[in-house]
Scaffold this motif. Structure first.
Motif, mmCIF file in Angstrom:
data_model
loop_
_atom_site.group_PDB
_atom_site.id
_atom_site.type_symbol
_atom_site.label_atom_id
_atom_site.label_comp_id
_atom_site.label_asym_id
_atom_site.label_seq_id
_atom_site.Cartn_x
_atom_site.Cartn_y
_atom_site.Cartn_z
ATOM 1 N N ARG A 122 29.874 15.379 -15.758
ATOM 2 C CA ARG A 122 28.545 14.955 -15.299
ATOM 3 C C ARG A 122 28.648 14.075 -14.068
ATOM 4 N N VAL A 123 29.642 13.191 -14.048
ATOM 5 C CA VAL A 123 29.843 12.337 -12.874
ATOM 6 C C VAL A 123 30.116 13.218 -11.661
ATOM 7 N N ARG A 124 31.024 14.177 -11.812
ATOM 8 C CA ARG A 124 31.367 15.062 -10.695
ATOM 9 C C ARG A 124 30.137 15.835 -10.213
ATOM 10 N N ALA A 125 29.360 16.383 -11.135
ATOM 11 C CA ALA A 125 28.169 17.150 -10.756
ATOM 12 C C ALA A 125 27.158 16.251 -10.028
ATOM 13 N N HIS A 126 26.977 15.049 -10.559
ATOM 14 C CA HIS A 126 26.058 14.101 -9.930
ATOM 15 C C HIS A 126 26.505 13.758 -8.505
ATOM 16 N N MET A 127 27.753 13.404 -8.356
ATOM 17 C CA MET A 127 28.276 13.009 -7.037
ATOM 18 C C MET A 127 28.291 14.192 -6.061
ATOM 19 N N GLN A 128 28.593 15.389 -6.548
ATOM 20 C CA GLN A 128 28.594 16.561 -5.672
ATOM 21 C C GLN A 128 27.193 16.875 -5.154
ATOM 22 N N ALA A 129 26.174 16.558 -5.943
ATOM 23 C CA ALA A 129 24.800 16.758 -5.492
ATOM 24 C C ALA A 129 24.343 15.632 -4.555
#
Length: 146
Positions: free
Chosen positions: A129-136
């Motif tokens: 979730r952290v990765r998805a959030h930061m990638q967005a």
């Protein structure tokens, strides 16, 4: 608090008279009085001098009219975590962890995202979730926009 209250509070905390402050920022005592009564607001150059003198951001001097976020990592900014330029002036675009003394910490968005994944993940906010959030988020920030 509004600008008038903030300017008065900072001046009195520093132990300065209106005349002493006026001398330090190259204005008249009457100008300082007008700021503190709300008749006028300091101009941009004077706000920069006041920011340095009081060691607070211009955003703080103006009563924090907008919520600042780091334009590299997206973290909310306040005076405690704002970056500084080599001359000591606040840089209200970046946090002190992404930008220090005129240099950026991260050389790529991927490097920043990897760091955030390792340090932000928790049981409630897992790495995926952290990765998805930061990638967005990261590509939308000023520093990384192409």
């Amino acid at each position: 608090m509004d600008t008038t209250e903030i300017l008065l509070q900072l001046r009195t905390q520093k132990g300065l008279s209106q005349e002493q402050l006026a001398e330090q920022v190259f204005v008249t005592r009457q100008a300082v009085s007008r700021w503190e009564t709300g008749e006028t607001t300091p101009n941009t150059d004077t706000l920069k001098l006041l920011s340095r003198l009081y060691d607070v951001s211009i955003n703080t001097l103006l009563g924090s009219p907008r919520q600042l976020i780091c334009q590299c990592c997206g973290m909310p900014l306040d005076d405690a975590n704002l970056s500084r330029e080599p001359d000591g002036a606040f840089n209200e675009d970046y946090c002190k962890w992404c930008y220090t003394d005129g240099a950026f910490t991260y050389t790529s968005p991927e490097q920043l995202i990897d760091f955030c994944v390792e340090h932000m993940a928790s049981d409630a906010f897992p790495k995926e979730r952290v990765r998805a959030h930061m990638q967005a988020l990261v590509p939308q920030l000023k520093h990384w926009k192409k």
